[in-house]
Design a protein around this motif. Structure first.
Motif, PDB file in Angstrom:
ATOM      1  N   GLU A  74       8.116  -2.501   0.994  1.00 32.44           N
ATOM      2  CA  GLU A  74       7.787  -2.517  -0.431  1.00 32.44           C
ATOM      3  C   GLU A  74       8.262  -1.215  -1.062  1.00 32.44           C
ATOM      4  O   GLU A  74       8.040  -0.140  -0.509  1.00 32.44           O
ATOM      5  N   GLN A  79       8.930   0.890  -9.104  1.00 26.59           N
ATOM      6  CA  GLN A  79       9.254  -0.445  -8.593  1.00 26.59           C
ATOM      7  C   GLN A  79       8.232  -0.930  -7.561  1.00 26.59           C
ATOM      8  O   GLN A  79       8.522  -1.808  -6.767  1.00 26.59           O
ATOM      9  N   GLN A  82       7.902  -4.404  -5.468  1.00 28.05           N
ATOM     10  CA  GLN A  82       9.219  -5.020  -5.294  1.00 28.05           C
ATOM     11  C   GLN A  82       9.588  -4.999  -3.816  1.00 28.05           C
ATOM     12  O   GLN A  82       9.478  -3.974  -3.165  1.00 28.05           O
ATOM     13  N   ALA A  84      12.078  -5.013  -0.592  1.00 24.38           N
ATOM     14  CA  ALA A  84      13.390  -4.458  -0.262  1.00 24.38           C
ATOM     15  C   ALA A  84      13.609  -4.626   1.235  1.00 24.38           C
ATOM     16  O   ALA A  84      12.691  -4.988   1.968  1.00 24.38           O
TER      17      ALA A  84
END
Length: 98
Positions: A74, A79, A82, A84
């Motif tokens: 995360e 962000q 989000q 990743a």
């Protein structure tokens, strides 16, 4: 010597014209293999088990070609929340990923 193939290749001081073209990468976290009768019963809030564990590597594909493996994480800061992928293994695009 006038070699047309060497003229079409970008040189070190001339960037490849395709380098700015976006490409879609698919991240595979696992596969599910339910029986059709069980699939037909699925509804809201159903749980579909995958063949991977939470801490297993995910696989990155361009089309059907495996290009890398990594770990989901995360993002933080602005962000936060989000998803990743942190790459842990990257394919030699000439030979593939073993």
């Amino acid at each position: 010597m006038d070699d047309a193939s060497s003229q079409s290749r970008p040189s070190a001081d001339q960037p490849n014209p395709f380098s700015a073209v976006p490409i879609e990468i698919t991240i595979s976290v696992g596969k599910a293999r339910p029986l059709i009768r069980d699939l037909l019963k699925l509804g809201k809030d159903a749980v579909l088990p995958l063949d991977k564990r939470v801490d297993d590597a995910v696989e990155l594909y361009v089309g059907e070609r495996l290009i890398a493996r990594g770990e989901l994480e995360e993002l933080e800061g602005d962000q936060q929340g989000q998803l990743a992928v942190r790459l842990t293994e990257v394919a030699d695009l000439q030979d593939g990923l073993g």
